[in-house]
Structures are given as C-alpha cells and as structure tokens.
Scaffold this motif. Structure first.
Motif, PDB file in Angstrom:
ATOM      1  N   MET A   1      51.133  52.132  52.886  1.00 60.06           N
ATOM      2  CA  MET A   1      50.304  50.940  53.169  1.00 60.06           C
ATOM      3  C   MET A   1      49.034  50.993  52.327  1.00 60.06           C
ATOM      4  SD  MET A   1      48.749  49.662  56.820  1.00 60.06           S
ATOM      5  CE  MET A   1      47.662  48.263  56.892  1.00 60.06           C
ATOM      6  N   ALA A   2      48.702  49.875  51.653  1.00 63.07           N
ATOM      7  CA  ALA A   2      47.524  49.828  50.806  1.00 63.07           C
ATOM      8  C   ALA A   2      46.260  49.858  51.646  1.00 63.07           C
ATOM      9  CB  ALA A   2      47.561  48.562  49.946  1.00 63.07           C
ATOM     10  N   SER A   3      45.200  50.458  51.086  1.00 60.62           N
ATOM     11  CA  SER A   3      43.909  50.487  51.770  1.00 60.62           C
ATOM     12  C   SER A   3      43.302  49.092  51.780  1.00 60.62           C
ATOM     13  CB  SER A   3      42.971  51.466  51.072  1.00 60.62           C
ATOM     14  OG  SER A   3      43.502  52.771  51.069  1.00 60.62           O
ATOM     15  N   ALA A   4      42.488  48.830  52.797  1.00 58.46           N
ATOM     16  CA  ALA A   4      41.808  47.544  52.852  1.00 58.46           C
ATOM     17  C   ALA A   4      40.748  47.418  51.770  1.00 58.46           C
ATOM     18  CB  ALA A   4      41.168  47.364  54.230  1.00 58.46           C
ATOM     19  N   VAL A   5      40.239  48.568  51.281  1.00 56.08           N
ATOM     20  CA  VAL A   5      39.253  48.593  50.206  1.00 56.08           C
ATOM     21  C   VAL A   5      39.905  49.194  48.965  1.00 56.08           C
ATOM     22  CG1 VAL A   5      36.999  49.414  49.442  1.00 56.08           C
ATOM     23  CG2 VAL A   5      37.362  48.856  51.868  1.00 56.08           C
ATOM     24  N   ALA A   6      39.957  48.426  47.894  1.00 56.97           N
ATOM     25  CA  ALA A   6      40.504  48.924  46.636  1.00 56.97           C
ATOM     26  C   ALA A   6      39.405  49.589  45.824  1.00 56.97           C
ATOM     27  CB  ALA A   6      41.118  47.778  45.848  1.00 56.97           C
ATOM     28  N   VAL A   7      39.773  50.624  45.062  1.00 57.66           N
ATOM     29  CA  VAL A   7      38.825  51.337  44.210  1.00 57.66           C
ATOM     30  C   VAL A   7      39.211  51.116  42.755  1.00 57.66           C
ATOM     31  CG1 VAL A   7      37.873  53.586  43.563  1.00 57.66           C
ATOM     32  CG2 VAL A   7      38.329  53.052  45.972  1.00 57.66           C
ATOM     33  N   VAL A   8      38.218  50.699  41.983  1.00 60.85           N
ATOM     34  CA  VAL A   8      38.373  50.489  40.548  1.00 60.85           C
ATOM     35  C   VAL A   8      37.408  51.421  39.832  1.00 60.85           C
ATOM     36  CG1 VAL A   8      38.057  48.824  38.655  1.00 60.85           C
ATOM     37  CG2 VAL A   8      39.081  48.076  40.821  1.00 60.85           C
ATOM     38  N   THR A   9      37.818  51.993  38.721  1.00 59.51           N
ATOM     39  CA  THR A   9      36.897  52.770  37.888  1.00 59.51           C
ATOM     40  C   THR A   9      37.166  52.411  36.438  1.00 59.51           C
ATOM     41  OG1 THR A   9      35.936  54.967  37.518  1.00 59.51           O
ATOM     42  CG2 THR A   9      38.344  54.838  37.663  1.00 59.51           C
ATOM     43  N   ASP A  10      36.549  53.139  35.513  1.00 62.50           N
ATOM     44  CA  ASP A  10      36.796  52.874  34.091  1.00 62.50           C
ATOM     45  C   ASP A  10      37.388  54.106  33.435  1.00 62.50           C
ATOM     46  OD1 ASP A  10      34.521  54.471  32.714  1.00 62.50           O
ATOM     47  OD2 ASP A  10      33.429  53.253  34.168  1.00 62.50           O
ATOM     48  N   SER A  11      37.834  53.943  32.203  1.00 60.75           N
ATOM     49  CA  SER A  11      38.605  54.993  31.542  1.00 60.75           C
ATOM     50  C   SER A  11      37.808  56.237  31.226  1.00 60.75           C
ATOM     51  CB  SER A  11      39.236  54.447  30.255  1.00 60.75           C
ATOM     52  OG  SER A  11      38.240  53.974  29.364  1.00 60.75           O
ATOM     53  N   THR A  12      36.462  56.175  31.265  1.00 60.58           N
ATOM     54  CA  THR A  12      35.672  57.369  30.971  1.00 60.58           C
ATOM     55  C   THR A  12      35.614  58.338  32.144  1.00 60.58           C
ATOM     56  OG1 THR A  12      33.529  56.432  31.624  1.00 60.58           O
ATOM     57  CG2 THR A  12      34.244  56.079  29.336  1.00 60.58           C
ATOM     58  N   HIS A  23      46.155  58.169  43.810  1.00 63.52           N
ATOM     59  CA  HIS A  23      45.070  57.839  44.737  1.00 63.52           C
ATOM     60  C   HIS A  23      44.812  56.331  44.809  1.00 63.52           C
ATOM     61  CE1 HIS A  23      43.543  61.922  45.714  1.00 63.52           C
ATOM     62  NE2 HIS A  23      44.167  62.219  44.597  1.00 63.52           N
ATOM     63  N   GLY A  24      45.647  55.544  44.158  1.00 65.52           N
ATOM     64  CA  GLY A  24      45.504  54.097  44.222  1.00 65.52           C
ATOM     65  C   GLY A  24      44.301  53.552  43.491  1.00 65.52           C
ATOM     66  N   ILE A  25      43.828  54.259  42.461  1.00 66.14           N
ATOM     67  CA  ILE A  25      42.639  53.842  41.709  1.00 66.14           C
ATOM     68  C   ILE A  25      43.069  53.048  40.476  1.00 66.14           C
ATOM     69  CG2 ILE A  25      40.611  54.636  40.438  1.00 66.14           C
ATOM     70  CD1 ILE A  25      40.707  57.205  42.144  1.00 66.14           C
ATOM     71  N   THR A  26      42.505  51.864  40.313  1.00 64.08           N
ATOM     72  CA  THR A  26      42.737  51.058  39.120  1.00 64.08           C
ATOM     73  C   THR A  26      41.750  51.454  38.036  1.00 64.08           C
ATOM     74  OG1 THR A  26      43.560  49.180  40.397  1.00 64.08           O
ATOM     75  CG2 THR A  26      42.743  48.714  38.186  1.00 64.08           C
ATOM     76  N   VAL A  27      42.234  51.662  36.819  1.00 60.89           N
ATOM     77  CA  VAL A  27      41.389  52.095  35.707  1.00 60.89           C
ATOM     78  C   VAL A  27      41.293  50.982  34.669  1.00 60.89           C
ATOM     79  CG1 VAL A  27      41.051  53.800  33.884  1.00 60.89           C
ATOM     80  CG2 VAL A  27      42.028  54.506  36.083  1.00 60.89           C
ATOM     81  N   VAL A  28      40.064  50.546  34.377  1.00 61.74           N
ATOM     82  CA  VAL A  28      39.820  49.521  33.361  1.00 61.74           C
ATOM     83  C   VAL A  28      39.334  50.225  32.096  1.00 61.74           C
ATOM     84  CG1 VAL A  28      38.435  47.506  32.745  1.00 61.74           C
ATOM     85  CG2 VAL A  28      39.263  47.772  35.091  1.00 61.74           C
ATOM     86  N   PRO A  29      39.992  49.999  30.955  1.00 62.07           N
ATOM     87  CA  PRO A  29      39.642  50.759  29.746  1.00 62.07           C
ATOM     88  C   PRO A  29      38.411  50.228  29.017  1.00 62.07           C
ATOM     89  CG  PRO A  29      41.465  49.288  29.272  1.00 62.07           C
ATOM     90  CD  PRO A  29      41.187  49.154  30.747  1.00 62.07           C
ATOM     91  N   PRO A  64      34.185  47.262  28.559  1.00 61.09           N
ATOM     92  CA  PRO A  64      35.212  46.249  28.852  1.00 61.09           C
ATOM     93  C   PRO A  64      34.545  44.877  29.018  1.00 61.09           C
ATOM     94  CG  PRO A  64      35.326  48.125  30.375  1.00 61.09           C
ATOM     95  CD  PRO A  64      34.022  48.236  29.647  1.00 61.09           C
ATOM     96  N   SER A  65      35.279  43.857  28.771  1.00 59.77           N
ATOM     97  CA  SER A  65      34.752  42.509  29.000  1.00 59.77           C
ATOM     98  C   SER A  65      34.736  42.213  30.496  1.00 59.77           C
ATOM     99  CB  SER A  65      35.626  41.470  28.298  1.00 59.77           C
ATOM    100  OG  SER A  65      36.904  41.411  28.922  1.00 59.77           O
ATOM    101  N   ALA A  72      41.195  42.753  37.198  1.00 60.84           N
ATOM    102  CA  ALA A  72      41.422  43.885  38.104  1.00 60.84           C
ATOM    103  C   ALA A  72      41.056  43.524  39.542  1.00 60.84           C
ATOM    104  CB  ALA A  72      40.615  45.101  37.641  1.00 60.84           C
ATOM    105  N   PHE A  73      39.960  42.810  39.719  1.00 55.83           N
ATOM    106  CA  PHE A  73      39.535  42.438  41.071  1.00 55.83           C
ATOM    107  C   PHE A  73      40.505  41.428  41.695  1.00 55.83           C
ATOM    108  CE2 PHE A  73      34.875  43.137  39.525  1.00 55.83           C
ATOM    109  CZ  PHE A  73      35.076  44.508  39.536  1.00 55.83           C
ATOM    110  N   LYS A  74      40.976  40.492  40.871  1.00 54.50           N
ATOM    111  CA  LYS A  74      41.940  39.508  41.375  1.00 54.50           C
ATOM    112  C   LYS A  74      43.250  40.191  41.761  1.00 54.50           C
ATOM    113  CE  LYS A  74      44.203  35.152  40.113  1.00 54.50           C
ATOM    114  NZ  LYS A  74      44.368  34.111  39.051  1.00 54.50           N
ATOM    115  N   ALA A  75      43.677  41.161  40.942  1.00 51.58           N
ATOM    116  CA  ALA A  75      44.908  41.889  41.244  1.00 51.58           C
ATOM    117  C   ALA A  75      44.776  42.686  42.538  1.00 51.58           C
ATOM    118  CB  ALA A  75      45.264  42.818  40.088  1.00 51.58           C
ATOM    119  N   ALA A  76      43.591  43.286  42.769  1.00 49.90           N
ATOM    120  CA  ALA A  76      43.363  44.039  44.006  1.00 49.90           C
ATOM    121  C   ALA A  76      43.462  43.116  45.215  1.00 49.90           C
ATOM    122  CB  ALA A  76      42.002  44.722  43.957  1.00 49.90           C
ATOM    123  N   ALA A  77      42.844  41.941  45.101  1.00 47.68           N
ATOM    124  CA  ALA A  77      42.911  40.973  46.206  1.00 47.68           C
ATOM    125  C   ALA A  77      44.347  40.514  46.427  1.00 47.68           C
ATOM    126  CB  ALA A  77      42.000  39.783  45.903  1.00 47.68           C
TER     127      ALA A  77
END
Length: 281
Positions: A1-12, A23-29, A64-65, A72-77
C-alpha cells in the motif's frame, strides 16, 4: 500500500542502485552539459565526466526545470498520495529547491519543499528518513521534520585533489581562502550552513585521508550511525576508508560506498573522496 505522503528527491542524493525504488522515493534528475550537449544525470557516467574534467573540457550543471517537478508531483497525486515532501540539495549550491517550490505552487496536492543544506548522501540519508516516516504513517509536516532533523544531525567531510574544479564551477565558497596556499597542499572541506567551507590543510593525500578517517570516527563516537563513502574515480581509496571506518566505529548500521554522479563530480573533480556521518534519529 502506498504511503499517504510521497517523497521526492533529486539525483544528487546518489542513493545506491535500487534503494530509492525500494523506499518509494521519486528521483528528479539534474542536468549536466559537456561540450554543449545537455543530458540528464544518469544518462552519462561518472567516468565520462571525470575524463572530460581531466582533459579540462567545459563541464557545467543545471537544475531540473519546474516542469520536471510538476510532473513528479502530479504523478505522486495520481498514485494516491495526499501530500508530497520534496527533499533537495542545498539551495546555496543549486536552484533545485527554487524549481521545486515553483512547481509546488500549482501542484494538485500540498507539497512541502525541504532544503537540507546538504549534498550527496547527506541529502540521501535525509530523504531515506523522510521515506521511513511516511511509511510509518506520519503526516507531511512530520515527514518534512524527519528529513530536516536527519540533515541537521549529519556531517559531510571531503577531500579534493585540487580546488580548481570548485573554483571554475563557482561552488568554492569560503574555501576560496585556500587558493593561495602551496600547490602541494591537500584541502579537507566540510559543508557548513549549506556551503563548502575549509576544514583543515594537509600536505599529502594520504595524510588528508587519514585525518578524514579520524574526524569521521570522532563525529560518530559511540552512537548508532549510517555512513556514506563517496568518491570520483577513487574506488580503491573509498573501499579502504570504508573498511577502516567499519573497524573503528562500534555502531555502524548502514554503510554505502559509491561513486558520485557527474553533477557533483563536475565541481569536485577526479580524486574526490568524502564521508557522510549520519547519526540515527
């Protein structure tokens, strides 16, 4: 089951392969530009970047732009998240935080953007703490607080063969005071208030690495800690340092050894070796 809060980070964050996904973390390059060609980090190897740097070809980086973050935020939602916590490298070194904040203004769910004031695994460990909090069912404020707290606890130390790459990339900060020193001086650096700062001056690379080992062991003490050993084109040194720190520090939990990507590598240069000491919460 996905967490109610999504975590996004960057490639660094330079998390080891597969760890972000587990860990369900989305990485934006972030992006890197070599010889006028723009690529996402991950589309070019650290070895390619190191080779370009050794040959003194122009190598630059770019945030990133906002559109990449908006996606990424739209995909998490769309995946069921009711909020997003976006955890990033120091705003003093990159416009990544600013891009995330711009995207957050029109996101379909609330977004908390965290400036960790860190780079590399200093950021990576903060993102992992955020993901762990989200998995426990924490709300967005608690998830962001977990990332901020881990970032404050963590310390990053690193050695570079030359300050020239930091100077050329405009990331040298307070370490500029070392530029007039003897050519054979090997600088130890740290991250202070989100910026690169001088720590000590050492005459040889072997002494610099030995001193970094001592400082890392002192920072860890008897506490449970995670360690990150990162390098660019210095794998044998990194493996040796990791082995010695595991022997010296009594409560090492997770220890990751890896090469930084080309974005950080472009500024640190070949031969860079760093340690992140991240005490547990």
């Amino acid at each position: 089951m996905a967490s109610a809060v999504a975590v996004v980070t960057d490639s660094t964050a330079y998390l080891p392969p597969g760890l972000a996904e587990r860990h369900g973390i989305t990485v934006v390059p972030l992006q890197i530009v070599i010889g006028g060609t723009v690529r996402d980090e991950g589309q070019i190897t650290s070895a390619e970047a190191a080779r370009a740097l050794k040959e003194w070809h122009p190598v630059t980086t770019s945030r990133p732009s906002p559109e990449r973050f908006a996606h990424a935020f739209k995909a998490a939602a769309g995946g069921g998240a009711r909020a997003v916590v976006s955890v990033h490298l120091s705003a003093a070194m990159s416009g990544t935080v600013e891009a995330a904040r711009l995207a957050a203004e029109d996101a379909p769910v609330p977004v908390r953007v965290v400036d960790t004031g860190a780079i590399g695994l200093g950021l990576g460990f903060a993102a992992l703490s955020a993901a762990a909090a989200a998995l426990r069912g924490a709300d967005a404020d608690e998830v962001a607080a977990a990332a901020e707290h881990r970032a404050r606890l963590s310390r990053s130390l690193f050695y570079v063969d030359t300050l020239e790459h930091l100077r050329r990339g405009g990331r040298i900060g307070a370490a500029a005071t070392l530029l007039g020193s003897a050519l054979m001086m090997k600088p130890l650096l740290s991250i202070v208030d989100g910026r690169i700062a001088p720590l000590e001056k050492v005459r040889t690379s072997s002494r610099a690495i030995a001193r970094m080992e001592e400082l890392a062991a002192d920072l860890a003490g008897d506490r449970p800690v995670d360690l990150g050993i990162q390098h660019l084109g210095a794998a044998p040194r990194a493996e040796t340092l990791a082995s010695r720190l595991r022997d010296r520090i009594p409560q090492v939990k997770d220890l990751y050894v890896g090469e930084v990507g080309p974005v950080i590598g472009a500024h640190a240069g070949p031969g860079m070796l760093g340690v992140v000491v991240a005490p547990h919460l």
